[in-house]
Design a protein around this motif. Structure first.
Motif, PDB file in Angstrom:
ATOM      1  N   TYR A  72       4.698  24.616   1.282  1.00 26.37           N
ATOM      2  CA  TYR A  72       5.573  25.760   1.515  1.00 26.37           C
ATOM      3  C   TYR A  72       5.337  26.777   0.406  1.00 26.37           C
ATOM      4  N   PRO A  73       5.464  28.086   0.687  1.00 29.18           N
ATOM      5  CA  PRO A  73       5.280  29.093  -0.370  1.00 29.18           C
ATOM      6  C   PRO A  73       6.467  29.095  -1.336  1.00 29.18           C
ATOM      7  N   GLY A  74       6.202  29.633  -2.545  1.00 29.86           N
ATOM      8  CA  GLY A  74       7.272  29.804  -3.515  1.00 29.86           C
ATOM      9  C   GLY A  74       7.664  28.509  -4.189  1.00 29.86           C
ATOM     10  N   GLY A  75       8.905  28.486  -4.669  1.00 27.18           N
ATOM     11  CA  GLY A  75       9.403  27.328  -5.389  1.00 27.18           C
ATOM     12  C   GLY A  75       9.194  27.463  -6.886  1.00 27.18           C
ATOM     13  N   SER A  76       9.627  26.472  -7.626  1.00 24.24           N
ATOM     14  CA  SER A  76       9.484  26.478  -9.084  1.00 24.24           C
ATOM     15  C   SER A  76       9.284  25.060  -9.584  1.00 24.24           C
ATOM     16  N   PHE A  77       8.743  24.968 -10.812  1.00 20.14           N
ATOM     17  CA  PHE A  77       8.517  23.680 -11.450  1.00 20.14           C
ATOM     18  C   PHE A  77       9.405  23.562 -12.685  1.00 20.14           C
ATOM     19  N   LEU A  78      10.049  22.424 -12.804  1.00 22.41           N
ATOM     20  CA  LEU A  78      10.852  22.089 -13.973  1.00 22.41           C
ATOM     21  C   LEU A  78      10.129  20.969 -14.706  1.00 22.41           C
ATOM     22  N   LEU A  79       9.735  21.234 -15.953  1.00 29.32           N
ATOM     23  CA  LEU A  79       9.078  20.223 -16.766  1.00 29.32           C
ATOM     24  C   LEU A  79      10.131  19.564 -17.660  1.00 29.32           C
ATOM     25  N   THR A  80      10.302  18.271 -17.486  1.00 28.40           N
ATOM     26  CA  THR A  80      11.282  17.532 -18.294  1.00 28.40           C
ATOM     27  C   THR A  80      10.548  16.701 -19.332  1.00 28.40           C
ATOM     28  N   PHE A  81      11.166  16.578 -20.512  1.00 29.64           N
ATOM     29  CA  PHE A  81      10.590  15.816 -21.620  1.00 29.64           C
ATOM     30  C   PHE A  81      11.670  14.886 -22.158  1.00 29.64           C
ATOM     31  N   THR A  82      11.434  13.585 -22.026  1.00 29.05           N
ATOM     32  CA  THR A  82      12.453  12.618 -22.419  1.00 29.05           C
ATOM     33  C   THR A  82      12.537  12.446 -23.929  1.00 29.05           C
ATOM     34  N   GLY A  83      11.518  12.900 -24.674  1.00 29.76           N
ATOM     35  CA  GLY A  83      11.534  12.726 -26.119  1.00 29.76           C
ATOM     36  C   GLY A  83      12.690  13.455 -26.788  1.00 29.76           C
ATOM     37  N   SER A  84      13.054  14.628 -26.260  1.00 30.32           N
ATOM     38  CA  SER A  84      14.155  15.393 -26.855  1.00 30.32           C
ATOM     39  C   SER A  84      15.101  15.946 -25.794  1.00 30.32           C
ATOM     40  N   ASN A  85      14.922  15.487 -24.531  1.00 31.93           N
ATOM     41  CA  ASN A  85      15.766  15.936 -23.421  1.00 31.93           C
ATOM     42  C   ASN A  85      15.698  17.448 -23.212  1.00 31.93           C
ATOM     43  N   ARG A  86      14.595  18.067 -23.598  1.00 31.27           N
ATOM     44  CA  ARG A  86      14.456  19.496 -23.373  1.00 31.27           C
ATOM     45  C   ARG A  86      13.662  19.735 -22.093  1.00 31.27           C
ATOM     46  N   THR A  87      13.900  20.869 -21.461  1.00 28.57           N
ATOM     47  CA  THR A  87      13.239  21.208 -20.203  1.00 28.57           C
ATOM     48  C   THR A  87      12.714  22.634 -20.264  1.00 28.57           C
ATOM     49  N   GLN A  88      11.713  22.905 -19.440  1.00 24.74           N
ATOM     50  CA  GLN A  88      11.170  24.255 -19.282  1.00 24.74           C
ATOM     51  C   GLN A  88      10.980  24.505 -17.792  1.00 24.74           C
ATOM     52  N   ASP A 142       2.464  17.674 -32.740  1.00 29.67           N
ATOM     53  CA  ASP A 142       2.980  16.832 -33.822  1.00 29.67           C
ATOM     54  C   ASP A 142       3.792  15.708 -33.201  1.00 29.67           C
ATOM     55  N   ASP A 143       4.417  14.894 -34.041  1.00 28.68           N
ATOM     56  CA  ASP A 143       5.112  13.707 -33.544  1.00 28.68           C
ATOM     57  C   ASP A 143       6.279  14.042 -32.623  1.00 28.68           C
ATOM     58  N   SER A 144       6.829  15.262 -32.709  1.00 25.89           N
ATOM     59  CA  SER A 144       7.949  15.623 -31.845  1.00 25.89           C
ATOM     60  C   SER A 144       7.536  15.791 -30.392  1.00 25.89           C
ATOM     61  N   HIS A 145       6.218  15.906 -30.126  1.00 25.66           N
ATOM     62  CA  HIS A 145       5.738  16.059 -28.754  1.00 25.66           C
ATOM     63  C   HIS A 145       5.477  14.717 -28.076  1.00 25.66           C
ATOM     64  N   GLN A 146       5.626  13.637 -28.771  1.00 26.18           N
ATOM     65  CA  GLN A 146       5.341  12.319 -28.187  1.00 26.18           C
ATOM     66  C   GLN A 146       6.497  11.887 -27.296  1.00 26.18           C
ATOM     67  N   GLY A 147       6.175  11.408 -26.076  1.00 29.80           N
ATOM     68  CA  GLY A 147       7.207  10.966 -25.146  1.00 29.80           C
ATOM     69  C   GLY A 147       6.729  11.067 -23.708  1.00 29.80           C
ATOM     70  N   ASN A 148       7.676  11.003 -22.771  1.00 25.41           N
ATOM     71  CA  ASN A 148       7.378  11.008 -21.338  1.00 25.41           C
ATOM     72  C   ASN A 148       7.695  12.367 -20.733  1.00 25.41           C
ATOM     73  N   TYR A 149       6.761  12.895 -19.958  1.00 26.02           N
ATOM     74  CA  TYR A 149       6.919  14.174 -19.280  1.00 26.02           C
ATOM     75  C   TYR A 149       6.886  13.944 -17.762  1.00 26.02           C
ATOM     76  N   SER A 150       7.609  14.780 -17.015  1.00 26.96           N
ATOM     77  CA  SER A 150       7.539  14.739 -15.555  1.00 26.96           C
ATOM     78  C   SER A 150       7.767  16.142 -15.007  1.00 26.96           C
ATOM     79  N   CYS A 151       7.192  16.395 -13.817  1.00 27.26           N
ATOM     80  CA  CYS A 151       7.346  17.674 -13.132  1.00 27.26           C
ATOM     81  C   CYS A 151       8.304  17.489 -11.950  1.00 27.26           C
ATOM     82  N   VAL A 152       9.257  18.376 -11.823  1.00 28.68           N
ATOM     83  CA  VAL A 152      10.172  18.401 -10.673  1.00 28.68           C
ATOM     84  C   VAL A 152       9.938  19.700  -9.927  1.00 28.68           C
ATOM     85  N   TYR A 153       9.510  19.572  -8.655  1.00 23.44           N
ATOM     86  CA  TYR A 153       9.236  20.747  -7.835  1.00 23.44           C
ATOM     87  C   TYR A 153      10.470  21.036  -6.975  1.00 23.44           C
TER      88      TYR A 153
END
Length: 599
Positions: free
Chosen positions: A460-476, A493-504
């Motif tokens: 489908y056209p459009g939509g958005s992606f939410l990138l989640t990062f469990t290392g600091s619970n921050r999202t983009q 650096d060490d603050s980037h270590q952790g699990n990432y996932s994409c939510v469409y």
């Protein structure tokens, strides 16, 4: 008093009845009937006879095969199949104090002679249990096999076509004929004489309700040699195979993935999804005494080779349970997704639109979404296409095949299920070669920039992606451009270590939908500097120092040419000796490190 005058014939009738009652009251043969109790149906159970207005069990020593033939005939069942003491418990009443002397051809147990028992005791566990075969009042015709065809039932001396609109009837018929599980149940072209309605738990069609509505006859295909029992639907349960007219469970050690593929195909289901001992209980019968040697491509389990078992025992908890995927006989079309569109059912080689009553729509749609693995229902919209049959479900079915079906004409409908969007992808890249791959996921060297990219299929056209990062619970969040989005990160650096996932996320069909990718586990590690780079840098620095020193302190003159030449040569030799010493020192240090690593 008033005198009442009766006609002569009425007095004769009353006189005959009174004499019969007197005869019954003084008859030394007291049991009036026989029954089978605590069994699986009308044709199995503990044998009990009526004695002095109460029921008494019969001792195994006083009962033989000829007596069993008469009892099975008396209760309206087929020939005896099993006869054993304690087979169906002991009962709570008295024990019959006679021994039967049946010849085997009597119609009723009352017609048999009896004699006094030689031993007036009956040990525990000896109350006789009897299993009779089901009567031959049901058959399948026109299907090329006794386990396939149109359902007919014997009624007042003639065979009549049975009409039905649910799969419970099919399950009872296959069970009664000893033909295993239902593979398919479809309405025929001939209208049945009467309609039968079952709950699915009956042991024979005689136990179901009969209604004289006119419905199309039912055409069945049953599995002749294998069945799945005690599961959640037609495609799951404990594996049982037919052995000497009875059903036996299969030991897990004698059954593998290739055997499972054949069994799932045999019972009309999709590929195996789960295979485990004890998954659906142990069963109460015997264990199959062979090991299957299927190649996985056979159509029927009967086509597979077998071999004798190496170990003749099967430990408790090892009766194999099997879950097959549902067959691909339902689909949603016209919605640009396998989880949205008009409902179609594959019937006799073609896809046909499915309709349903308004009051039953939610239950039918829930079954469709569940069968397709598309989550739960989001919305149901009416369709414009008139169809050839209507489906009615109770919501609990695992597939549409288990629902009732009729040939009424109703419009189709469009379904939207919750798992509308396909799962997006997630991956990591960098432009400086700072990524290495590990068993647990990618590794990023400290100090390197990197990018995490989310993408999805052009659904489908459009939509958005939410990138989640469990290392600091921050999202983009970023909009989807060409069905993807790139998230840039500075020096790792060490603050980037952790699990990432994409939510469409996307808004389609007037509803918001989302789908999440798998996790990407990122590890941050130190950047190694190769030893050969260090060694060459040291050598270059030594050479540069020697040349600079030579230029500054030894300017050549005519008189000092020879001296300078000699001095320059000596300086060069000294410089080369320093390089050699440095190389040997590096080599020695490397050997020492290697020796320590080996140790």
């Amino acid at each position: 008093q008033t005198t009442i005058f009766y006609p002569t014939y009425l007095c004769l009738v009353l006189d005959s009845v009174i004499n019969k009652l007197i005869e019954c009251s003084t008859n030394s043969f007291s049991p009036e009937s026989v029954r089978l109790v605590d069994g699986a149906g009308l044709c199995s159970g503990r044998v009990e006879v009526k004695s002095n207005q109460s029921w008494a069990s019969v001792c195994e020593a006083d009962f033989d095969r000829q007596d069993a033939e008469v009892v099975c005939r008396d209760v309206g069942c087929g020939a005896p199949a099993a006869l054993q003491g304690g087979l169906y418990g002991e009962g709570e009443g008295q024990t019959w104090d006679k021994e039967f002397q049946c010849k085997g051809n009597e119609s009723l147990l009352l017609d048999c002679d009896t004699s006094d028992r030689e031993n007036n005791t009956c040990l525990p566990g000896n109350a006789v249990g009897l299993t009779c075969s089901e009567p031959d009042d049901v058959r399948l015709v026109g299907g090329g096999s006794r386990c396939a065809g149109v359902v007919e039932q014997s009624d007042q001396g003639e065979w009549r076509i049975v009409g039905a609109d649910d799969c419970d009837v099919a399950a009872v018929v296959c069970r009664q004929l000893g033909c295993g599980s239902t593979v398919s149940a479809l309405p025929g072209n001939i209208t049945g004489t009467f309609r039968v309605s079952c709950s699915g738990s009956e042991s024979s069609l005689r136990e179901c309700w009969r209604i004289y509505d006119l419905l199309p006859g039912l055409t069945l295909i049953c599995s002749e040699s294998v069945r799945l029992v005690d599961g959640a639907g037609l495609c799951s349960g404990r594996v049982e195979v037919k052995s000497n007219q009875s059903w036996a469970s299969v030991c897990e050690a004698d059954f593998d993935r290739q055997d499972a593929e054949v069994v799932c195909r045999d019972v009309g289901c999709g590929a195996p999804a789960a295979l485990q001992g004890g998954l659906y209980g142990e069963g109460e019968g015997q264990t199959w005494d062979k090991e299957f040697q299927c190649k996985g491509k056979e159509s029927l389990l009967l086509d597979c080779d077998t071999s004798d078992r190496e170990n003749n025992t099967c430990l408790p908890g090892n009766a194999v349970g099997l879950t097959c995927s549902e067959p691909d006989d339902v689909r949603l079309v016209g919605g640009d997704s396998r989880c949205a569109g008009g409902v179609e059912w594959y019937d006799q080689g073609e896809w046909r639109t499915v309709g349903t009553e308004d009051w039953d729509q939610e239950d039918v749609v829930a079954v469709v979404c569940r069968q397709l693995g598309c989550g739960s229902t989001v919305s149901v919209l009416p369709g414009n296409t008139t169809i050839g049959f209507v489906v009615s479900c109770s919501w609990s079915e695992s597939s549409l095949r288990e629902c009732r079906r009729s040939e009424d004409l109703l419009p189709g409908f469009t379904v939207i299920c919750s798992d509308l969007l396909v799962q997006p992808d997630i991956f990591l890249t960098d432009s400086m070669g700072g990524v290495s791959r590990g068993h647990q996921g990618p590794k990023m060297f400290r100090g390197y920039n990197f990018t995490i990219t989310c993408s999805t299929q052009p659904q489908y056209p459009g939509g958005s992606f939410l990138l989640t990062f469990t290392g600091s619970n921050r999202t983009q969040t970023q909009p989807a451009v060409n069905h993807s989005a790139a998230f840039l990160f500075p020096a790792a650096d060490d603050s980037h270590q952790g699990n990432y996932s994409c939510v469409y996320d996307n808004y389609v069909f007037s509803h918001s939908f989302s789908s999440e990718s798998e996790l990407l586990s990122l590890t941050i590690t130190a950047s190694p500097l190769p030893a050969f780079i260090i060694r060459h840098v040291v050598v270059l620095l030594i050479l540069l120092t020697a040349i600079t020193t030579s230029y500054l302190y030894y300017k050549p003159t005519r008189r000092q040419k020879r001296v300078n030449r000699v001095s320059s040569m000596d300086l060069y030799v000294n410089a080369m000796e320093m390089v050699s010493l440095s190389s040997r020192a590096e080599a020695g240090l490397g050997d020492e490190r290697e020796a320590q690593g080996t140790e």
